[in-house]
Design a protein around this motif. Structure first.
Motif, PDB file in Angstrom:
ATOM      1  N   ILE A  89      67.183 -82.498  87.048  1.00 22.94           N
ATOM      2  CA  ILE A  89      66.384 -81.939  85.959  1.00 22.94           C
ATOM      3  C   ILE A  89      65.353 -80.957  86.506  1.00 22.94           C
ATOM      4  CG2 ILE A  89      64.630 -82.518  84.230  1.00 22.94           C
ATOM      5  CD1 ILE A  89      66.192 -85.081  83.684  1.00 22.94           C
ATOM      6  N   LEU A  90      64.660 -81.350  87.561  1.00 27.57           N
ATOM      7  CA  LEU A  90      63.663 -80.469  88.154  1.00 27.57           C
ATOM      8  C   LEU A  90      64.307 -79.209  88.731  1.00 27.57           C
ATOM      9  CD1 LEU A  90      61.312 -83.037  89.913  1.00 27.57           C
ATOM     10  CD2 LEU A  90      60.870 -81.738  87.849  1.00 27.57           C
ATOM     11  N   LEU A  91      65.450 -79.345  89.360  1.00 28.40           N
ATOM     12  CA  LEU A  91      66.121 -78.204  89.935  1.00 28.40           C
ATOM     13  C   LEU A  91      66.637 -77.246  88.856  1.00 28.40           C
ATOM     14  CD1 LEU A  91      67.158 -76.998  92.640  1.00 28.40           C
ATOM     15  CD2 LEU A  91      69.305 -78.157  92.173  1.00 28.40           C
ATOM     16  N   SER A  92      67.198 -77.776  87.796  1.00 26.66           N
ATOM     17  CA  SER A  92      67.704 -76.917  86.730  1.00 26.66           C
ATOM     18  C   SER A  92      66.564 -76.219  85.990  1.00 26.66           C
ATOM     19  CB  SER A  92      68.557 -77.714  85.760  1.00 26.66           C
ATOM     20  OG  SER A  92      67.772 -78.604  85.030  1.00 26.66           O
ATOM     21  N   ASN A  93      65.424 -76.880  85.858  1.00 31.70           N
ATOM     22  CA  ASN A  93      64.293 -76.245  85.180  1.00 31.70           C
ATOM     23  C   ASN A  93      63.630 -75.171  86.033  1.00 31.70           C
ATOM     24  OD1 ASN A  93      64.483 -77.597  82.770  1.00 31.70           O
ATOM     25  ND2 ASN A  93      63.189 -79.281  83.438  1.00 31.70           N
ATOM     26  N   THR A  94      63.696 -75.294  87.337  1.00 30.92           N
ATOM     27  CA  THR A  94      63.085 -74.277  88.191  1.00 30.92           C
ATOM     28  C   THR A  94      64.014 -73.095  88.434  1.00 30.92           C
ATOM     29  OG1 THR A  94      63.787 -75.478  90.166  1.00 30.92           O
ATOM     30  CG2 THR A  94      61.555 -75.881  89.379  1.00 30.92           C
ATOM     31  N   LEU A  95      65.321 -73.317  88.420  1.00 35.45           N
ATOM     32  CA  LEU A  95      66.259 -72.224  88.688  1.00 35.45           C
ATOM     33  C   LEU A  95      66.600 -71.418  87.444  1.00 35.45           C
ATOM     34  CD1 LEU A  95      68.763 -73.811  91.208  1.00 35.45           C
ATOM     35  CD2 LEU A  95      66.876 -72.264  91.669  1.00 35.45           C
ATOM     36  N   TYR A  96      66.641 -72.035  86.291  1.00 33.34           N
ATOM     37  CA  TYR A  96      67.084 -71.324  85.088  1.00 33.34           C
ATOM     38  C   TYR A  96      66.010 -71.202  84.060  1.00 33.34           C
ATOM     39  CZ  TYR A  96      71.579 -72.249  87.212  1.00 33.34           C
ATOM     40  OH  TYR A  96      72.616 -72.317  88.083  1.00 33.34           O
TER      41      TYR A  96
END
Length: 96
Positions: A89-96
């Motif tokens: 969740i954190l990775l998807s929110n920071t990348l996209y």
């Protein structure tokens, strides 16, 4: 004499709380009467269970020398899945 597994028991208790919080989040999505309230009722339990998953993995690591039983395996699977979910969740929110 059987050794008491206090770290495994604590981590198992956290995994039961995580499953309860995820059930509340799923019910909030199914009911979905007001999107704003439903967003908070879904997001808060998921984020809270993610932090509990991180704490559960740390506690489980402290009890790595305890004997392996079904509670330890269940706690490992649930807590590790929550750690992976919160990082995704954190990775998807920071990348996209």
């Amino acid at each position: 004499m059987q050794q008491e597994s206090k770290y495994t028991l604590r981590s198992y208790t956290l995994s039961k709380i995580i499953l309860f919080l995820l059930t509340i989040a799923a019910l909030a999505v199914m009911i979905n009467t007001n999107p704003v309230i439903s967003r908070f009722l879904f997001g808060l339990p998921v984020i809270l269970s993610g932090f509990l998953g991180i704490a559960g993995v740390i506690i489980l690591y402290q009890g790595r020398n305890e004997p392996i039983d079904e509670k330890k395996i269940i706690a490992f699977v649930v807590n590790s899945a929550m750690v992976l979910l919160i990082f995704a969740i954190l990775l998807s929110n920071t990348l996209y």
